[in-house]
Design a protein around this motif. Structure first.
Motif, PDB file in Angstrom:
ATOM      1  N   GLU A 176     -13.149 -14.435  16.449  1.00 60.38           N
ATOM      2  CA  GLU A 176     -11.874 -13.844  16.039  1.00 60.38           C
ATOM      3  C   GLU A 176     -11.817 -13.668  14.528  1.00 60.38           C
ATOM      4  O   GLU A 176     -11.301 -12.670  14.039  1.00 60.38           O
ATOM      5  CB  GLU A 176     -10.709 -14.707  16.525  1.00 60.38           C
ATOM      6  N   ASP A 177     -12.348 -14.638  13.794  1.00 60.57           N
ATOM      7  CA  ASP A 177     -12.416 -14.532  12.331  1.00 60.57           C
ATOM      8  C   ASP A 177     -13.245 -13.332  11.913  1.00 60.57           C
ATOM      9  O   ASP A 177     -12.858 -12.587  11.005  1.00 60.57           O
ATOM     10  CB  ASP A 177     -13.022 -15.803  11.716  1.00 60.57           C
ATOM     11  N   MET A 178     -14.382 -13.140  12.584  1.00 61.22           N
ATOM     12  CA  MET A 178     -15.254 -12.013  12.250  1.00 61.22           C
ATOM     13  C   MET A 178     -14.573 -10.686  12.562  1.00 61.22           C
ATOM     14  O   MET A 178     -14.679  -9.736  11.787  1.00 61.22           O
ATOM     15  CB  MET A 178     -16.582 -12.128  13.006  1.00 61.22           C
ATOM     16  N   ARG A 179     -13.867 -10.629  13.675  1.00 52.76           N
ATOM     17  CA  ARG A 179     -13.152  -9.401  14.036  1.00 52.76           C
ATOM     18  C   ARG A 179     -12.047  -9.097  13.033  1.00 52.76           C
ATOM     19  O   ARG A 179     -11.863  -7.944  12.633  1.00 52.76           O
ATOM     20  CB  ARG A 179     -12.572  -9.508  15.435  1.00 52.76           C
ATOM     21  N   LEU A 180     -11.321 -10.117  12.625  1.00 53.82           N
ATOM     22  CA  LEU A 180     -10.257  -9.941  11.638  1.00 53.82           C
ATOM     23  C   LEU A 180     -10.833  -9.468  10.310  1.00 53.82           C
ATOM     24  O   LEU A 180     -10.318  -8.539   9.697  1.00 53.82           O
ATOM     25  CB  LEU A 180      -9.475 -11.242  11.443  1.00 53.82           C
ATOM     26  N   ARG A 181     -11.914 -10.077   9.883  1.00 55.26           N
ATOM     27  CA  ARG A 181     -12.562  -9.691   8.624  1.00 55.26           C
ATOM     28  C   ARG A 181     -13.063  -8.247   8.690  1.00 55.26           C
ATOM     29  O   ARG A 181     -12.922  -7.480   7.749  1.00 55.26           O
ATOM     30  CB  ARG A 181     -13.712 -10.651   8.316  1.00 55.26           C
ATOM     31  N   ALA A 182     -13.639  -7.853   9.837  1.00 53.72           N
ATOM     32  CA  ALA A 182     -14.134  -6.480  10.007  1.00 53.72           C
ATOM     33  C   ALA A 182     -12.973  -5.493   9.965  1.00 53.72           C
ATOM     34  O   ALA A 182     -13.086  -4.422   9.346  1.00 53.72           O
ATOM     35  CB  ALA A 182     -14.900  -6.347  11.313  1.00 53.72           C
ATOM     36  N   LYS A 183     -11.864  -5.840  10.592  1.00 56.13           N
ATOM     37  CA  LYS A 183     -10.690  -4.963  10.575  1.00 56.13           C
ATOM     38  C   LYS A 183     -10.142  -4.822   9.157  1.00 56.13           C
ATOM     39  O   LYS A 183      -9.801  -3.724   8.715  1.00 56.13           O
ATOM     40  CB  LYS A 183      -9.611  -5.506  11.503  1.00 56.13           C
ATOM     41  N   GLN A 184     -10.076  -5.931   8.430  1.00 58.79           N
ATOM     42  CA  GLN A 184      -9.605  -5.882   7.041  1.00 58.79           C
ATOM     43  C   GLN A 184     -10.534  -5.031   6.183  1.00 58.79           C
ATOM     44  O   GLN A 184     -10.074  -4.252   5.348  1.00 58.79           O
ATOM     45  CB  GLN A 184      -9.511  -7.298   6.455  1.00 58.79           C
ATOM     46  N   GLN A 185     -11.835  -5.166   6.395  1.00 60.47           N
ATOM     47  CA  GLN A 185     -12.821  -4.374   5.650  1.00 60.47           C
ATOM     48  C   GLN A 185     -12.640  -2.888   5.932  1.00 60.47           C
ATOM     49  O   GLN A 185     -12.661  -2.063   5.021  1.00 60.47           O
ATOM     50  CB  GLN A 185     -14.244  -4.831   6.016  1.00 60.47           C
ATOM     51  N   GLN A 186     -12.437  -2.531   7.205  1.00 60.99           N
ATOM     52  CA  GLN A 186     -12.234  -1.128   7.573  1.00 60.99           C
ATOM     53  C   GLN A 186     -10.972  -0.572   6.918  1.00 60.99           C
ATOM     54  O   GLN A 186     -10.966   0.555   6.427  1.00 60.99           O
ATOM     55  CB  GLN A 186     -12.127  -0.975   9.088  1.00 60.99           C
ATOM     56  N   GLU A 187      -9.905  -1.366   6.916  1.00 60.78           N
ATOM     57  CA  GLU A 187      -8.653  -0.922   6.304  1.00 60.78           C
ATOM     58  C   GLU A 187      -8.802  -0.733   4.797  1.00 60.78           C
ATOM     59  O   GLU A 187      -8.336   0.262   4.242  1.00 60.78           O
ATOM     60  CB  GLU A 187      -7.533  -1.912   6.612  1.00 60.78           C
ATOM     61  N   LEU A 188      -9.471  -1.690   4.142  1.00 62.70           N
ATOM     62  CA  LEU A 188      -9.707  -1.564   2.703  1.00 62.70           C
ATOM     63  C   LEU A 188     -10.556  -0.332   2.395  1.00 62.70           C
ATOM     64  O   LEU A 188     -10.252   0.422   1.467  1.00 62.70           O
ATOM     65  CB  LEU A 188     -10.421  -2.806   2.160  1.00 62.70           C
ATOM     66  N   CYS A 189     -11.602  -0.124   3.181  1.00 63.64           N
ATOM     67  CA  CYS A 189     -12.468   1.040   2.966  1.00 63.64           C
ATOM     68  C   CYS A 189     -11.672   2.334   3.121  1.00 63.64           C
ATOM     69  O   CYS A 189     -11.833   3.268   2.321  1.00 63.64           O
ATOM     70  CB  CYS A 189     -13.653   1.019   3.928  1.00 63.64           C
ATOM     71  N   GLY A 190     -10.822   2.400   4.115  1.00 65.58           N
ATOM     72  CA  GLY A 190      -9.999   3.592   4.316  1.00 65.58           C
ATOM     73  C   GLY A 190      -9.071   3.856   3.143  1.00 65.58           C
ATOM     74  O   GLY A 190      -8.941   5.002   2.683  1.00 65.58           O
ATOM     75  N   ARG A 191      -8.445   2.808   2.646  1.00 62.67           N
ATOM     76  CA  ARG A 191      -7.546   2.968   1.498  1.00 62.67           C
ATOM     77  C   ARG A 191      -8.318   3.377   0.243  1.00 62.67           C
ATOM     78  O   ARG A 191      -7.855   4.188  -0.553  1.00 62.67           O
ATOM     79  CB  ARG A 191      -6.763   1.683   1.252  1.00 62.67           C
ATOM     80  N   ILE A 192      -9.518   2.838   0.077  1.00 56.71           N
ATOM     81  CA  ILE A 192     -10.340   3.194  -1.082  1.00 56.71           C
ATOM     82  C   ILE A 192     -10.813   4.645  -0.972  1.00 56.71           C
ATOM     83  O   ILE A 192     -10.778   5.381  -1.957  1.00 56.71           O
ATOM     84  CB  ILE A 192     -11.525   2.214  -1.238  1.00 56.71           C
ATOM     85  N   ARG A 193     -11.227   5.064   0.216  1.00 57.28           N
ATOM     86  CA  ARG A 193     -11.632   6.475   0.403  1.00 57.28           C
ATOM     87  C   ARG A 193     -10.472   7.412   0.065  1.00 57.28           C
ATOM     88  O   ARG A 193     -10.666   8.423  -0.612  1.00 57.28           O
ATOM     89  CB  ARG A 193     -12.120   6.713   1.826  1.00 57.28           C
ATOM     90  N   GLU A 194      -9.278   7.085   0.537  1.00 61.73           N
ATOM     91  CA  GLU A 194      -8.104   7.905   0.222  1.00 61.73           C
ATOM     92  C   GLU A 194      -7.854   7.959  -1.280  1.00 61.73           C
ATOM     93  O   GLU A 194      -7.563   9.021  -1.841  1.00 61.73           O
ATOM     94  CB  GLU A 194      -6.864   7.345   0.924  1.00 61.73           C
ATOM     95  N   MET A 195      -7.988   6.816  -1.941  1.00 66.86           N
ATOM     96  CA  MET A 195      -7.791   6.768  -3.386  1.00 66.86           C
ATOM     97  C   MET A 195      -8.832   7.627  -4.106  1.00 66.86           C
ATOM     98  O   MET A 195      -8.511   8.354  -5.044  1.00 66.86           O
ATOM     99  CB  MET A 195      -7.858   5.313  -3.876  1.00 66.86           C
ATOM    100  N   LEU A 196     -10.088   7.567  -3.655  1.00 71.81           N
ATOM    101  CA  LEU A 196     -11.145   8.358  -4.282  1.00 71.81           C
ATOM    102  C   LEU A 196     -10.841   9.853  -4.191  1.00 71.81           C
ATOM    103  O   LEU A 196     -10.913  10.570  -5.191  1.00 71.81           O
ATOM    104  CB  LEU A 196     -12.500   8.082  -3.623  1.00 71.81           C
TER     105      LEU A 196
END
Length: 93
Positions: free
Chosen positions: A5-25
């Motif tokens: 569950e920790d790994m899934r949560l971390r992966a979801k957070q990583q995906q969300e951060l990546c999406g926000r960074i792509r939008e910012m770029l």
């Protein structure tokens, strides 16, 4: 919480951060393509998005404005890809 569950949560957070960074770029650098065109592991400089040092400074300012974190434009490793930027941001949140 289990380690899976920790790994899934971390992966979801990583995906969300990546999406926000792509939008910012795309928005901040006024890139001529959609965010979906940028992959998380695609190089930002050189043969990747072909960004330059001015873009690195703009990204650094954008990360500070968006997340309140400091990623210096001379940190080559952090600016390797969207995923690496997200890791740096996550470390500072």
């Amino acid at each position: 919480m289990s380690s899976l569950e920790d790994m899934r949560l971390r992966a979801k957070q990583q995906q969300e951060l990546c999406g926000r960074i792509r939008e910012m770029l795309v928005t901040r650098l006024d890139l001529p393509f959609d965010t979906e065109w940028i992959t998380d592991d695609q190089p930002l400089f050189g043969r990747g998005l072909e960004l330059d040092s001015v873009d690195a400074l703009e990204i650094s300012i954008g990360l500070t404005a968006l997340f309140g974190v400091s990623v210096h434009d001379d940190d080559r490793e952090a600016f390797g890809s969207v995923a690496k930027l997200a890791e740096r941001v996550h470390e500072q949140l």
